[in-house]
Enzyme design. Structure first.
Site, PDB file in Angstrom:
ATOM      1  CD  GLU A 192    -123.292 -33.083  -1.042  1.00  0.00           C
ATOM      2  OE1 GLU A 192    -122.489 -34.370  -0.934  1.00  0.00           O
ATOM      3  OE2 GLU A 192    -123.195 -32.154  -0.714  1.00  0.00           O
ATOM      4  CE  LYS A 247    -124.201 -17.090  -1.751  1.00  0.00           C
ATOM      5  NZ  LYS A 247    -123.454 -17.312  -0.351  1.00  0.00           N
TER       6      LYS A 247
END
Ligand SMILES: Cc1ncc(C[n+]2csc(CCOP(=O)(O)OP(=O)(O)O)c2C)c(N)n1
Length: 594
Positions: free
Chosen positions: A52, A164
């Site tokens: 990342e 989420k």
């Protein structure tokens, strides 16, 4: 337009409406719902990086090369925390990026759930703003606001953390959206009275310096800067973040100030009577010991961020505004002064500045052991690749030499990690720059230490067809730290030797390049430098890595040691410039000069 979608689809639709062409990222549990519709998007390309950190620096490289907002994406917890360094990096260099992270479901937030990290809390001091989204309906508006905040005013990173369950929930997608940012109104228009006051100081000054920072590039104001500089005739200096904002070959350019700036630029700034600071922040690397900095200068300080003005050095004339507008207005105000018969006369100051420039040009001495000089390699890359190429540096000696020995003639051709000084920046940032400007030749100039931090993104480059070129300036050590050990720690090289030749080439960068689907080349002698660079330039389809094996002992000069005054600049070890000479006297320094 209104569509029935999931939060994840809404996110992807918003990215499409915001004209995002590429997202750098890695999926994982919490962000997984977003990756499903991303798979189908015809407009947003996702590039699967290997770490990342690479995604974040790639977004920065893309933004720096194009002027557009760079986008990276990661999952919750470790995915998000791996973005912390590039977010801090973008914050320090005012780069517009948007980082999108998945978060654990709303009901689990605060429970130490699997892969939970409070990324909003963690990044609060290193983002311009961040959002935690727990309601799917908010996604389009938050995305629009995030992009607006990242790109407007003083640009910077914005993080959007989405739970989420918000990605999974049903919602409606409506575009365009109405932003709700009541307290956010960056002022672009400079105040006329301040501008007129500045213009009066400019025409009255005898020894002015135009001190240009990265804000001028962010404001896309290179053309305005040139017009203003030529109108006034004042000397210009460009900081590490502003290289390319003003052509190096321009006769009014005195070079770069700072810890490794040139004698003319450092000394002109130190001895001037007026500083015209444009989009710059009087960084400690530029001022040296602040209490002794430019003691006789009046200061005009223009910046879009009012918090920068008088932060380090008190401004006599503060101007808050966008650099492009400020410079255009300053030029008009100076022109009015001139039309009224008040023209500046900087002729005796120019005689002095030209003398410093002629007497102390940047240069280097050849290595006494006959090894390849790193400065020679970098200078040849600059000459052969030319001023239209984009150069991206890591952090260390090679970065400073790349800022010194390549001529930057055009804006957005020099990309580096200036404020944070992030080792490992070059390879992923070069990848992002090449994605943003596929037709440009992109050279990363990297150190062997830096390269070992993020080179895995070369696999991404090979797979995704991003043919960057990487020059490893391989001195077998953490060179910049070693230089400080030589100068300030009695040459005790504690943990800076990378043991490149134990037993031979460890790691072997040529083999490593080959293993990652790149062409690997090695060059060990000055005679082979040009041919090796040309060979690297002849490869168009895959990334190329060149291992330039250079001497260990080269040092970056000039240098203003940390915490000391700019008056104490050294041009070589224990060698200060001689300012007690008759102007015009010729001093010849040994070694090759560029
Ligand atoms: C992530 C990170 N860790 C440590 C440092 C401290 N540091 C600054 S320059 C440098 C050495 C860089 O070595 P290399 O990449 O080989 O470049 P060189 O100076 O030899 O050109 C180090 C360790 C840093 N800037 N960034």
């Amino acid at each position: 337009m209104t569509e029935q979608v999931t939060g994840a689809q809404s996110l992807v639709r918003a990215l499409e409406e915001l004209a995002v062409e590429v997202v750098f990222g890695i999926p994982g549990g919490a962000i997984l719902p977003a990756y499903d519709p991303l798979f189908d998007s015809q407009r947003v390309r996702h590039l699967l990086v290997r770490h990342e950190q690479g995604a974040g620096h790639a977004a920065t490289g893309y933004a720096q090369a194009t002027g557009r907002v760079g986008v990276c994406m990661a999952t919750s917890g470790p995915g998000a925390t791996n973005l912390v360094t590039p977010i801090a990096d973008a914050y320090m260099d005012s780069v517009p990026i948007v980082a999108i992270t998945g978060q654990v479901p709303s009901a689990a937030i605060g429970t130490d759930a699997f892969q939970e990290a409070d990324i909003c809390g963690i990044t609060m001091p290193i983002t311009k703003h961040n959002f935690l989204v727990q309601d799917a309906d908010e996604i389009p508006r938050v995305l629009a606001e995030a992009f607006h905040i990242a790109a407007s005013g003083r640009p910077g990173p914005v993080l959007v953390d989405i739970a989420k369950d918000a990605l999974q929930a049903g919602t409606t997608f409506t575009w365009p959206v109405e932003m709700q940012l009541p307290g956010y109104r960056p002022s672009a228009r400079p105040h006329g009275k301040q501008v007129r006051e500045a213009a009066r100081l400019i025409v009255d000054a005898k020894k002015p310096v135009i001190y240009v920072g990265g804000g001028v590039l962010k404001a896309r104001a290179a053309a305005e800067l040139r017009g203003f500089a030529e109108l006034t005739g004042a000397p210009v200096i460009t900081t590490l973040m502003a290289r390319g904002a003003f052509p190096d070959s321009h006769p009014q350019h005195l070079g770069m100030p700072g810890m490794h700036g040139g004698v003319a630029a450092v000394t002109a700034l130190q001895k001037c009577d007026l500083i015209i600071a444009l989009g710059t922040r009087f960084d400690d690397r530029v001022t040296g010991k602040l209490s002794t900095f430019a003691p006789n200068a009046t200061v005009i300080h223009a910046d879009i961020d009012p918090a920068e003005i008088s932060k380090n050095r008190t401004a006599d004339v503060p101007i808050v505004g966008d650099a492009r507008e400020v410079i255009a207005d300053l030029a008009a105000a100076v022109k009015s002064e001139m039309d009224a018969g008040r023209s500046p006369d900087y002729s005796s100051w120019w005689r002095q500045c030209s003398d410093w420039r002629q007497r102390y040009p940047l240069g280097w001495t050849e290595e006494s052991d006959g090894s390849l000089a790193p400065q020679h390699v970098i200078s040849r890359i600059g000459k052969i690749a030319g001023p239209d190429a984009v150069y991206v540096a890591g952090v260390g000696q090679h970065q400073m030499w790349a800022s010194q020995f390549i001529s930057y003639e055009n804006p957005y051709t020099w990309i580096n990690s200036g404020g944070l000084g992030t080792m490992g920046f070059a390879v992923p940032a070069a990848m992002g720059a090449k994605v943003g400007r596929p037709d440009a030749l992109v050279w990363a100039i990297d150190g062997d230490g830096c390269f070992q931090m993020t080179n895995q993104e070369l696999t991404t480059c090979a797979i995704e067809g991003i043919p960057i070129k990487v020059a490893i300036i391989n001195n077998g050590s953490l060179g910049m730290v070693r230089q400080w050990q030589t100068l300030f720690y009695g040459s005790r090289y504690s943990n800076t030797d990378l043991h490149r030749d134990r037993p031979q080439y460890l790691p072997d960068f040529v083999k490593l390049a080959d293993a990652m689907g790149c062409v690997g080349l090695r060059c060990e002698s000055a005679d082979d430098v040009d041919a090796t660079i040309e060979k690297a330039m002849s490869v168009y389809d895959v990334p190329v890595v060149v291992d330039f094996v250079v001497g260990k002992d080269a040092m970056v000069w000039p240098m203003v040691a940390a915490g000391t005054s700019n008056d104490d600049i050294k041009v070589a070890r224990d060698t200060a410039p001689d300012f007690d000479y008759e102007m015009g006297e010729v001093v010849s320094e040994g070694g090759e000069r560029s």
